[in-house]
Scaffold this motif. Structure first.
Motif, mmCIF file in Angstrom:
data_model
loop_
_atom_site.group_PDB
_atom_site.id
_atom_site.type_symbol
_atom_site.label_atom_id
_atom_site.label_comp_id
_atom_site.label_asym_id
_atom_site.label_seq_id
_atom_site.Cartn_x
_atom_site.Cartn_y
_atom_site.Cartn_z
ATOM 1 N N VAL A 159 18.630 33.835 34.279
ATOM 2 C CA VAL A 159 17.333 34.230 34.834
ATOM 3 C C VAL A 159 17.518 35.205 35.983
ATOM 4 C CG1 VAL A 159 15.305 33.392 36.067
ATOM 5 C CG2 VAL A 159 16.140 32.148 34.073
ATOM 6 N N GLU A 160 18.500 34.955 36.854
ATOM 7 C CA GLU A 160 18.742 35.856 37.991
ATOM 8 C C GLU A 160 19.258 37.210 37.522
ATOM 9 O OE1 GLU A 160 21.381 33.769 40.533
ATOM 10 O OE2 GLU A 160 19.844 32.403 41.326
ATOM 11 N N GLU A 161 20.070 37.237 36.455
ATOM 12 C CA GLU A 161 20.564 38.518 35.955
ATOM 13 C C GLU A 161 19.453 39.346 35.324
ATOM 14 O OE1 GLU A 161 23.603 37.475 33.248
ATOM 15 O OE2 GLU A 161 25.078 36.891 34.788
ATOM 16 N N GLU A 162 18.483 38.701 34.693
ATOM 17 C CA GLU A 162 17.422 39.425 34.002
ATOM 18 C C GLU A 162 16.266 39.798 34.918
ATOM 19 O OE1 GLU A 162 16.207 37.064 30.722
ATOM 20 O OE2 GLU A 162 18.005 37.472 29.515
ATOM 21 N N HIS A 163 15.936 38.929 35.886
ATOM 22 C CA HIS A 163 14.728 39.143 36.695
ATOM 23 C C HIS A 163 15.016 39.260 38.182
ATOM 24 C CE1 HIS A 163 12.477 38.191 33.041
ATOM 25 N NE2 HIS A 163 13.215 37.094 32.913
ATOM 26 N N GLY A 164 16.235 39.037 38.596
ATOM 27 C CA GLY A 164 16.551 39.106 40.012
ATOM 28 C C GLY A 164 16.551 37.733 40.671
ATOM 29 N N ALA A 165 17.311 37.631 41.764
ATOM 30 C CA ALA A 165 17.432 36.346 42.460
ATOM 31 C C ALA A 165 16.140 36.000 43.180
ATOM 32 C CB ALA A 165 18.595 36.394 43.448
ATOM 33 N N GLY A 166 15.668 34.764 43.001
ATOM 34 C CA GLY A 166 14.490 34.268 43.696
ATOM 35 C C GLY A 166 13.169 34.742 43.147
ATOM 36 N N VAL A 167 13.166 35.525 42.057
ATOM 37 C CA VAL A 167 11.912 36.043 41.509
ATOM 38 C C VAL A 167 11.210 34.983 40.662
ATOM 39 C CG1 VAL A 167 10.890 37.796 40.013
ATOM 40 C CG2 VAL A 167 12.778 38.403 41.548
ATOM 41 N N VAL A 168 11.970 34.293 39.829
ATOM 42 C CA VAL A 168 11.400 33.285 38.929
ATOM 43 C C VAL A 168 11.664 31.904 39.518
ATOM 44 C CG1 VAL A 168 11.424 32.334 36.594
ATOM 45 C CG2 VAL A 168 11.821 34.784 36.954
ATOM 46 N N PRO A 169 10.623 31.107 39.717
ATOM 47 C CA PRO A 169 10.841 29.751 40.270
ATOM 48 C C PRO A 169 11.507 28.845 39.244
ATOM 49 C CG PRO A 169 8.535 30.055 39.681
ATOM 50 C CD PRO A 169 9.183 31.386 39.484
ATOM 51 N N MET A 170 12.559 28.160 39.663
ATOM 52 C CA MET A 170 13.243 27.214 38.793
ATOM 53 C C MET A 170 12.650 25.824 38.964
ATOM 54 S SD MET A 170 15.600 28.618 36.916
ATOM 55 C CE MET A 170 16.570 27.175 36.471
ATOM 56 N N PRO A 171 12.509 25.069 37.878
ATOM 57 C CA PRO A 171 11.975 23.697 37.998
ATOM 58 C C PRO A 171 12.990 22.775 38.661
ATOM 59 C CG PRO A 171 12.712 24.113 35.758
ATOM 60 C CD PRO A 171 12.846 25.418 36.488
ATOM 61 N N SER A 172 12.527 21.598 39.042
ATOM 62 C CA SER A 172 13.431 20.610 39.615
ATOM 63 C C SER A 172 14.406 20.115 38.551
ATOM 64 C CB SER A 172 12.637 19.441 40.186
ATOM 65 O OG SER A 172 11.928 18.774 39.142
#
Length: 689
Positions: free
Chosen positions: A203-216
């Motif tokens: 997710v970080e490689e495709e959209h950048g770090a911290g852009v997409v919220p990760m679930p618990s």
């Protein structure tokens, strides 16, 4: 107006390009009067099936209401929809569904004195008085939805629970998780924590770090449970790969209507430890051919290593000859004592007189995988010579030969688990003393398997077999063969002796005064007397004679007799009396290696026969624990390893491996320099830490 789709007297219909009026109905006959006054009588089925038939003034039904959907909504929501249905029916007909049709309707809904718009307005006022916020446009909209969707159109869609398997997790996270789960198919099984880390990185490689919220963590684990259903992502790696190979299409069961219509062949390691020719304990390979129509195991062949092309051809040859009764077998295993039509088969081939209760099935089509053995020129030519069609399965698609795959599982559960040395299907099911319990060599295990096929498999009822005229009856393979032979009229054409020998591998040798020599074995027969020191008529081989042999029984060979009608001369091994039992090609080669290690002349046939006899006796007794441990140690030292100490030079070795001049290397122990190590003191080491 007719709205129920029922043909009545007085209806106007279109038929034959004209308008007609239905004036009479009598049974299945309809009397029609055309606009021109012409009368006609037509059968009702013919009228209804006419291309241009239509009832004038009848509205086509919109379709059946999806009543089953109401079962999935809350009870109060469904009850409210049914209440709306009662009110709408009163608007259109003037009566409630459960009211007396002969009773007078309420004045505001009397269809004889009010218009539809007036009734809609009255219903809106009534519902508003009952506490429902409703206007005339609302009643009109509900009438339209009821006409199009039935009761389901009256359900408040805002109150219908929507099933969201992935919950409120961001769709970008869901997409990345699906890709990571698919990537687990060829990999070793890991944990959910590993997958979560891989998803986060993707997710970080495709959209950048911290852009997409990760679930618990707990929410992500629930997401994995939903997305990995049926994939075995965190289970068995073998099951995961097998599930991924399933084709994305409907499964069609493999069927056959007659014996031999389709035969499936495959190879797998047997789940039984056996004593190999060198005394080491290991798992033998099993190659079987299974008839789809009768589930008959046409032939089963055990070999200590991966099969060769000649093994596949030999399997094909053994399918086409009767299974002979062996010494010690019960008379109940004879074909004459079974349900197989023995008398009828005896009229075809007299060899059936001493055959065991297993049918001879000539294959029409053989389904194979893409193994080198089955696509070899030797096997394909053998099939071509017999008129057998070869059908390769799709790559990595075991469902194309599901019958033989399932038969392997049945052999493991019905036969292997009762044999000493049974390993189980994986190491988690393996016993603690499997090696110590192993006592059977490959030849003995082959005899046990052959007897079990006749006594256990061929007479056992099979759920996949049903009688063609009594489907409720479960049949055994022998019963199915007898039933299908009677139904399909199939008569097997078995191989004779000459045809069987033709399928065996061949070598070319000269016939000398002492006979024929193959790999330091001498074969001789009195029938060879006219041909000693004589060239063969086959000039393409420099005067040498064509000789065929069975690699699993080297006790005899067959020499082609070109002078007497292309027949065969059987020549036994001259030292067969010393061994007194059949032996295979791989056993003979290992006996030569043993003789070389002991300093015995490998060209001395008598000495080799003595070594071979001792080897076969040792195989029957099984190896001692010390011998097995030594053999395993030798195998492990032969494996390439990363050097940890300087490699010794030739001067550091006392002796080197030498060649005996016959192309066989002698294994001579080598001694390297001793590298001293300091004495290890655990107490001092502990204090240092």
């Amino acid at each position: 107006m007719n709205t129920l789709g029922v043909l009545r007297v007085g209806d106007r219909v279109v038929f034959g390009g004209d308008e007609h009026t239905v004036v009479a109905l009598a049974g299945t006959s309809v009397r029609l009067v055309a606009a021109s006054g012409r009368h006609s009588v037509v059968l009702l089925p013919y009228l209804l099936s006419a291309v241009d038939f239509a009832v004038i003034g009848v509205r086509s039904p919109e379709g059946f209401a999806p009543l089953g959907l109401l079962d999935g909504v809350p009870a109060e929501v469904a009850e409210r929809a049914r209440l709306w249905e009662r009110h709408l029916i009163e608007v259109e007909s003037g009566h409630m569904p459960d009211s007396d049709s002969n009773a007078a309707p309420r004045p505001e809904y009397d269809t004889a004195h009010t218009t539809l718009a007036q009734r809609e307005a009255a219903k809106a006022q009534e519902l508003t008085a009952l506490g429902v916020d409703c206007k005339q446009r609302t009643v009109q909209r509900m009438r339209r939805r009821y006409r199009e969707q039935g009761v389901w159109g009256l359900v408040d869609q805002r109150l219908v629970g929507r099933n969201r398997p992935t919950g409120n997790v961001d769709e970008r996270v869901v997409t990345a998780t699906v890709h990571v789960i698919e990537a687990q198919t060829p990999a070793s099984t890991g944990t959910k924590a590993r997958v979560m880390g891989q998803v986060r990185r993707r997710v970080e490689e495709e959209h950048g770090a911290g852009v997409v919220p990760m679930p618990s963590t707990s929410t992500f684990y629930r997401l994995l449970d939903v997305l990995s259903v049926g994939r075995h992502t965190f289970g068995s790696a073998a099951t995961r790969r097998s599930s991924a190979n399933r084709p994305a299409r409907p499964f069609t069961p493999t069927t056959a209507a007659r014996p031999g219509e389709q035969v499936q062949i495959d190879t797998t390691p047997l789940d039984v430890m056996t004593v190999m020719d060198d005394g080491v304990i290991g798992r033998a390979e099993l190659t079987i051919a299974v008839d789809v129509a009768t589930r008959t195991i046409c032939s089963a062949l055990l070999h200590p290593a991966r099969p060769k092309a000649v093994d596949a051809s030999l399997l094909l040859a053994r399918m086409l000859v009767p299974e002979p009764m062996r010494p010690g077998w019960s008379e109940a295993l004879r074909m004459s004592a079974s349900r197989i039509p023995h008398a009828r088969l005896m009229s075809v081939d007299q060899r059936m007189e001493h055959a065991a209760a297993k049918p001879v099935i000539a294959p029409e089509t053989i389904v194979i995988d893409h193994g080198k053995v089955f696509v070899s020129e030797t096997f394909l030519r053998a099939c071509q010579s017999l008129g057998v069609s070869v059908q390769p399965a799709h790559p990595a698609t075991p469902t194309d030969k599901s019958v033989v795959e399932r038969t392997f599982s049945s052999i493991n559960t019905l036969f292997c688990q009762h044999v000493t040395g049974y390993t189980g299907r994986d190491v988690t099911r393996r016993g603690a003393r499997v090696d110590a319990d192993t006592v059977w060599n490959v030849a003995d295990l082959q005899d046990l398997l052959d007897e079990w096929v006749v006594a256990g498999w061929q007479v056992r009822p099979h759920e996949g077999l049903r009688h063609p005229y009594a489907p409720e009856r479960i049949l055994s393979p022998n019963d199915a063969y007898a039933a299908l032979v009677a139904a399909a009229g199939h008569v097997p054409v078995v191989l004779d002796r000459d045809a069987y020998i033709e399928l065996l591998p061949a070598v070319w040798r000269s016939i000398n005064d002492y006979g024929v020599q193959i790999d330091y074995r001498t074969y001789d027969s009195a029938e060879l007397n006219p041909y000693r020191r004589q060239p063969s008529p086959m000039s393409a081989r420099s005067g040498k004679w064509e000789i065929h042999y069975d690699p699993y029984d080297l006790s005899r060979v067959w020499v082609r007799d070109h002078h007497r009608g292309q027949g065969w001369i059987e020549a036994p091994w001259v030292h067969q009396g010393l061994v007194n039992r059949p032996f295979a090609d791989f056993t003979w080669r290992y006996a030569r290696r043993l003789a070389t290690k002991r300093g015995v002349d490998t060209t001395n046939e008598t000495s080799l026969a003595v070594v071979l006899a001792a080897l076969l006796r040792r195989c029957e007794d099984g190896p001692s624990p010390d011998q097995a441990a030594t053999a395993r140690a030798r195998v492990s030292t032969d494996m390439p390893q990363r050097p940890r100490v300087p490699t010794p030079t030739p001067q550091d070795l006392d002796e080197e491996t030498r060649d005996d001049g016959n192309g066989i290397e002698q294994e001579v122990e080598t001694v390297a320099k001793v590298i001293p190590f300091e004495e290890f003191n655990p107490f001092e080491e502990g204090n240092a830490w």
